[in-house]
Design a protein around this motif. Structure first.
Motif, PDB file in Angstrom:
ATOM      1  N   CYS A  66       0.812  -1.217   0.000  1.00  0.00           N
ATOM      2  CA  CYS A  66       0.000   0.000   0.000  1.00  0.00           C
ATOM      3  C   CYS A  66       0.847   1.269   0.000  1.00  0.00           C
ATOM      4  CB  CYS A  66      -0.905   0.035   1.226  1.00  0.00           C
ATOM      5  SG  CYS A  66      -1.587  -1.555   1.707  1.00  0.00           S
ATOM      6  N   ILE A 108     -13.586  -0.961   0.206  1.00  0.00           N
ATOM      7  CA  ILE A 108     -12.617  -0.482  -0.785  1.00  0.00           C
ATOM      8  C   ILE A 108     -11.333  -1.296  -0.698  1.00  0.00           C
ATOM      9  CG2 ILE A 108     -11.151   1.484  -1.440  1.00  0.00           C
ATOM     10  CD1 ILE A 108     -13.527   3.302  -0.574  1.00  0.00           C
ATOM     11  N   LYS A 115      -8.173   3.119  -9.684  1.00  0.00           N
ATOM     12  CA  LYS A 115      -6.868   2.541 -10.013  1.00  0.00           C
ATOM     13  C   LYS A 115      -6.324   1.653  -8.893  1.00  0.00           C
ATOM     14  CE  LYS A 115      -5.635   4.976 -13.860  1.00  0.00           C
ATOM     15  NZ  LYS A 115      -6.342   6.230 -13.961  1.00  0.00           N
ATOM     16  N   GLU A 119      -7.817  -6.182  -2.335  1.00  0.00           N
ATOM     17  CA  GLU A 119      -7.153  -7.347  -1.750  1.00  0.00           C
ATOM     18  C   GLU A 119      -7.903  -8.632  -2.089  1.00  0.00           C
ATOM     19  OE1 GLU A 119      -4.300  -7.772   0.750  1.00  0.00           O
ATOM     20  OE2 GLU A 119      -3.951  -6.219  -0.741  1.00  0.00           O
TER      21      GLU A 119
HETATM   22  C1  HEC Z   1      -1.987   1.696  -7.255  1.00  0.00           C
HETATM   23  C2  HEC Z   1      -2.063   2.567  -6.101  1.00  0.00           C
HETATM   24  C3  HEC Z   1      -2.776   2.044  -4.852  1.00  0.00           C
HETATM   25  C4  HEC Z   1      -2.406   0.979  -4.060  1.00  0.00           C
HETATM   26  C5  HEC Z   1      -1.252   0.003  -4.260  1.00  0.00           C
HETATM   27  C6  HEC Z   1      -3.328   0.969  -2.950  1.00  0.00           C
HETATM   28  N1  HEC Z   1      -4.243   1.979  -3.082  1.00  0.00           N
HETATM   29 FE1  HEC Z   1      -5.736   2.454  -1.786  1.00  0.00          FE
HETATM   30  N2  HEC Z   1      -6.434   3.862  -3.049  1.00  0.00           N
HETATM   31  C7  HEC Z   1      -5.876   4.169  -4.276  1.00  0.00           C
HETATM   32  C8  HEC Z   1      -6.794   5.027  -4.999  1.00  0.00           C
HETATM   33  C9  HEC Z   1      -6.566   5.586  -6.406  1.00  0.00           C
HETATM   34  C10 HEC Z   1      -7.914   5.215  -4.169  1.00  0.00           C
HETATM   35  C11 HEC Z   1      -9.189   5.973  -4.489  1.00  0.00           C
HETATM   36  C12 HEC Z   1      -9.103   7.414  -4.170  1.00  0.00           C
HETATM   37  C13 HEC Z   1     -10.386   8.110  -4.549  1.00  0.00           C
HETATM   38  O1  HEC Z   1     -11.178   7.559  -5.282  1.00  0.00           O
HETATM   39  O2  HEC Z   1     -10.577   9.224  -4.075  1.00  0.00           O
HETATM   40  C14 HEC Z   1      -7.639   4.482  -2.942  1.00  0.00           C
HETATM   41  C15 HEC Z   1      -8.516   4.462  -1.854  1.00  0.00           C
HETATM   42  C16 HEC Z   1      -8.269   3.769  -0.691  1.00  0.00           C
HETATM   43  C17 HEC Z   1      -9.099   3.807   0.484  1.00  0.00           C
HETATM   44  C18 HEC Z   1     -10.400   4.596   0.650  1.00  0.00           C
HETATM   45  C19 HEC Z   1     -10.163   5.872   1.395  1.00  0.00           C
HETATM   46  C20 HEC Z   1      -9.543   6.928   0.526  1.00  0.00           C
HETATM   47  O3  HEC Z   1      -8.554   7.529   0.979  1.00  0.00           O
HETATM   48  O4  HEC Z   1     -10.041   7.176  -0.590  1.00  0.00           O
HETATM   49  C21 HEC Z   1      -8.531   2.964   1.401  1.00  0.00           C
HETATM   50  C22 HEC Z   1      -9.030   2.672   2.810  1.00  0.00           C
HETATM   51  C23 HEC Z   1      -7.349   2.407   0.805  1.00  0.00           C
HETATM   52  N3  HEC Z   1      -7.211   2.918  -0.459  1.00  0.00           N
HETATM   53  C24 HEC Z   1      -6.509   1.504   1.434  1.00  0.00           C
HETATM   54  C25 HEC Z   1      -5.482   0.824   0.782  1.00  0.00           C
HETATM   55  C26 HEC Z   1      -4.750  -0.272   1.369  1.00  0.00           C
HETATM   56  C27 HEC Z   1      -4.944  -0.801   2.784  1.00  0.00           C
HETATM   57  C28 HEC Z   1      -3.867  -0.704   0.426  1.00  0.00           C
HETATM   58  C29 HEC Z   1      -2.918  -1.888   0.506  1.00  0.00           C
HETATM   59  C30 HEC Z   1      -3.520  -3.159   0.834  1.00  0.00           C
HETATM   60  C31 HEC Z   1      -4.033   0.148  -0.747  1.00  0.00           C
HETATM   61  N4  HEC Z   1      -5.031   1.050  -0.487  1.00  0.00           N
HETATM   62  C32 HEC Z   1      -3.288   0.053  -1.903  1.00  0.00           C
HETATM   63  C33 HEC Z   1      -4.659   3.730  -4.755  1.00  0.00           C
HETATM   64  C34 HEC Z   1      -3.937   2.663  -4.245  1.00  0.00           C
END
Ligand code: HEC
Length: 147
Positions: A66, A108, A115, A119
């Motif tokens: 993440c 989520i 993008k 999990e």
């Molecule tokens: C490729 C880049 C990427 C990775 C790797 C990633 N995320 Fe995200 N994550 C995003 C994006 C893009 C959003 C959506 C943001 C939005 O729509 O406003 C998001 C949204 C979220 C959100 C919803 C809250 C928010 O801030 O919008 C959570 C919770 C979250 N991610 C947790 C995780 C976790 C835990 C991991 C690892 C297991 C992870 N993410 C891995 C890109 C990533």
């Protein structure tokens, strides 16, 4: 019970193959069969209370899976996020997730969003709820202050 392990392995392999064969762009197609968040999902309560052990366990996973997007400190400034020009929330700011329920965060993390790859069943439910706890913890002083 003898068959369970190989069968589960096969299912895991198959689902890995499927998800890794899909480029990010393909997951975003309009009108695709992306899973939808339901009101029940949103209302789900986190059954796992945050504990130092639980947080330590997911902090490690967070570092591998993440942080490249969401940043080590949850600031949303990981290298990959920069490369992909993603605008991510700064979780250190308590107001950033104020209006988002634990159920939504869990959904989520499980299913992904835009993008972000989800999990899926790669991690146990308990671990995904602990991700929720970790994400929330970034807004708390003692964790946010860590380098
Ligand atoms: C490729 C880049 C990427 C990775 C790797 C990633 N995320 Fe995200 N994550 C995003 C994006 C893009 C959003 C959506 C943001 C939005 O729509 O406003 C998001 C949204 C979220 C959100 C919803 C809250 C928010 O801030 O919008 C959570 C919770 C979250 N991610 C947790 C995780 C976790 C835990 C991991 C690892 C297991 C992870 N993410 C891995 C890109 C990533």
């Amino acid at each position: 019970m003898r068959m369970t392990l190989p069968v589960m392995g096969a299912i895991l392999l198959a689902s890995f193959g499927l998800s890794s064969a899909k480029p990010y762009a393909a997951q975003e197609k309009p009108g695709s069969t992306e899973p939808k968040m339901t009101p029940e999902d949103t209302a789900k309560k986190n059954p796992i209370p945050p504990t130092p052990e639980g947080l330590a366990e997911v902090r490690k996973l967070y570092g591998y899976n993440c942080a490249m997007c969401h940043g080590k400190t949850g600031d949303g400034k990981g290298d990959l996020a920069a490369d992909m020009k993603l605008e991510l929330r700064d979780w250190r700011d308590a107001s950033s997730l104020e209006k988002v329920t634990d159920g939504e965060l869990f959904w989520i993390i499980s299913n992904g969003k835009g993008k972000m790859p989800g999990e899926g069943d790669r991690t146990k439910e308990r671990v995904r709820w602990n991700f929720v706890n970790l994400v929330r913890s970034f807004a708390k002083k003692e964790v946010a202050d860590k380098p």
